[in-house]
Design a protein around this motif. Structure first.
Motif, mmCIF file in Angstrom:
data_model
loop_
_atom_site.group_PDB
_atom_site.id
_atom_site.type_symbol
_atom_site.label_atom_id
_atom_site.label_comp_id
_atom_site.label_asym_id
_atom_site.label_seq_id
_atom_site.Cartn_x
_atom_site.Cartn_y
_atom_site.Cartn_z
ATOM 1 N N GLU A 115 -77.548 -34.474 -56.612
ATOM 2 C CA GLU A 115 -78.057 -33.156 -56.212
ATOM 3 C C GLU A 115 -77.908 -32.882 -54.723
ATOM 4 O OE1 GLU A 115 -81.640 -35.996 -56.321
ATOM 5 O OE2 GLU A 115 -79.804 -35.642 -57.470
ATOM 6 N N THR A 141 -81.360 -37.459 -61.818
ATOM 7 C CA THR A 141 -81.430 -36.315 -60.912
ATOM 8 C C THR A 141 -82.679 -35.508 -61.272
ATOM 9 O OG1 THR A 141 -80.249 -34.695 -62.315
ATOM 10 C CG2 THR A 141 -78.889 -36.100 -60.876
ATOM 11 N N GLY A 144 -82.221 -29.671 -63.642
ATOM 12 C CA GLY A 144 -81.595 -28.476 -63.085
ATOM 13 C C GLY A 144 -82.003 -27.174 -63.740
ATOM 14 N N PRO A 161 -85.064 -26.328 -53.272
ATOM 15 C CA PRO A 161 -84.181 -27.495 -53.150
ATOM 16 C C PRO A 161 -83.832 -27.880 -51.719
ATOM 17 C CG PRO A 161 -83.423 -26.047 -54.911
ATOM 18 C CD PRO A 161 -84.529 -25.319 -54.207
ATOM 19 N N HIS A 166 -81.436 -30.902 -51.025
ATOM 20 C CA HIS A 166 -80.567 -30.722 -52.188
ATOM 21 C C HIS A 166 -79.698 -29.480 -52.020
ATOM 22 C CE1 HIS A 166 -83.909 -32.800 -54.807
ATOM 23 N NE2 HIS A 166 -83.443 -33.571 -53.834
ATOM 24 N N GLY A 170 -80.868 -29.507 -59.300
ATOM 25 C CA GLY A 170 -80.624 -30.740 -60.041
ATOM 26 C C GLY A 170 -79.656 -30.459 -61.165
ATOM 27 N N TYR A 171 -79.685 -31.287 -62.205
ATOM 28 C CA TYR A 171 -78.789 -31.127 -63.351
ATOM 29 C C TYR A 171 -79.572 -31.348 -64.637
ATOM 30 C CZ TYR A 171 -75.126 -31.216 -59.877
ATOM 31 O OH TYR A 171 -74.353 -30.905 -58.792
#
Length: 278
Positions: A115, A141, A144, A161, A166, A170-171
């Motif tokens: 991230e 992570t 997201g 973030p 970041h 995120g994911y």
């Protein structure tokens, strides 16, 4: 893991890294999940690569689980202190050129790195290169999913973030699985941690650190832009506040247990494991 029962006087004999870990909510959940995804190990060659939000305490518990471990940090800050704590060398790991040989590891764990970077091509190629055929890769992570309630709240109160360094929130699990397939790895399992109540408690702690402590003139040692102490010097600078937090920690721990009432496997942070072909 059970709640630590050490007294305040006993805490002074414990390395500051473990003191923080024992009073952590999210990191303890993270290690528990990663150990579960990794499964039992004995003589496997393992590596843990992390970003700057790791002082070495997580490494300590992975090493205790077995395996032959190497350590890597993406950022150079803190490497010396981590190495002294672990009694092991800690490599600086540029994201596009890992200082490890091809097929060097049977298990690779990467904690909260993806991230932080917009271009993941080199990072993912290096992961695939150093994991041996048939080896295991586990990536964590933040989740997201920008629609999650506390993700919306974070952006609203200025804890988006960018505060955490970041480039993306995120994911999702699906996005991480797709990345791993592109690395010629077959996803095996996944899990989440830091559900609503834990994430809310952690947000309160981070908000106090970022918005109050890091900006106070009587705490010049505390780095602006960090969400927790990242060195012994910073930890010493906030000892008064740490003692106050230690007093309320049992309440926060019990509050985080409300996560068990939430159905499903997800969380505000996720981890995916995958097996390399061959």
């Amino acid at each position: 893991m059970s709640m630590p029962t050490t007294t305040q006087s006993a805490d002074t004999a414990i390395p500051w890294q473990l003191q923080m870990y024992h009073k952590s909510l999210k990191k303890r959940q993270k290690v528990d999940l990663l150990l579960e995804l990794m499964g039992p190990i004995k003589n496997e060659r393992c590596v843990l690569i992390s970003g700057h939000d790791n002082n070495g305490a997580m490494n300590y518990y992975f090493r205790a689980a077995g395996g032959i471990w190497s350590w890597g940090q993406v950022y150079e800050d803190g490497i010396t202190e981590m190495s002294e704590f672990l009694g092991d060398p800690v490599a600086h790991v540029p994201v596009d050129h890992f200082p490890f040989a091809d097929n060097a590891f049977d298990v690779l764990i990467m904690i909260d790195v993806h991230e932080h970077f917009a271009d993941l091509g080199g990072l993912n190629r290096e992961i695939a290169r150093v994991v041996s055929p048939g080896g295991l890769a586990i990536i964590t992570t933040p989740n997201g999913d920008t629609r999650l309630p506390l993700a919306v709240l974070k952006r609203h109160i200025g804890m988006g973030p960018e505060i955490y360094g970041h480039v993306v929130q995120g994911y999702t699990v699906r996005e991480l699985q797709r990345m791993l397939r592109d690395m010629n790895m077959q996803p095996l399992d996944w899990g989440g941690y830091s559900r609503f109540f834990t994430e809310f408690a952690e947000l309160s702690i981070n908000l106090a650190y970022v918005k109050i402590l890091a900006k106070k003139k009587d705490h010049p040692e505390v780095m602006t832009g960090t969400i927790a102490p990242t060195s012994k010097k910073e930890m010493a600078a906030v000892q008064k506040e740490y003692r106050m937090y230690s007093l309320i920690y049992p309440v926060m721990y019990l509050f985080s247990l409300l996560d068990k009432l939430i159905p499903g496997r997800g969380g505000y942070a996720v981890a995916v494991s995958a097996r390399k072909a061959g």
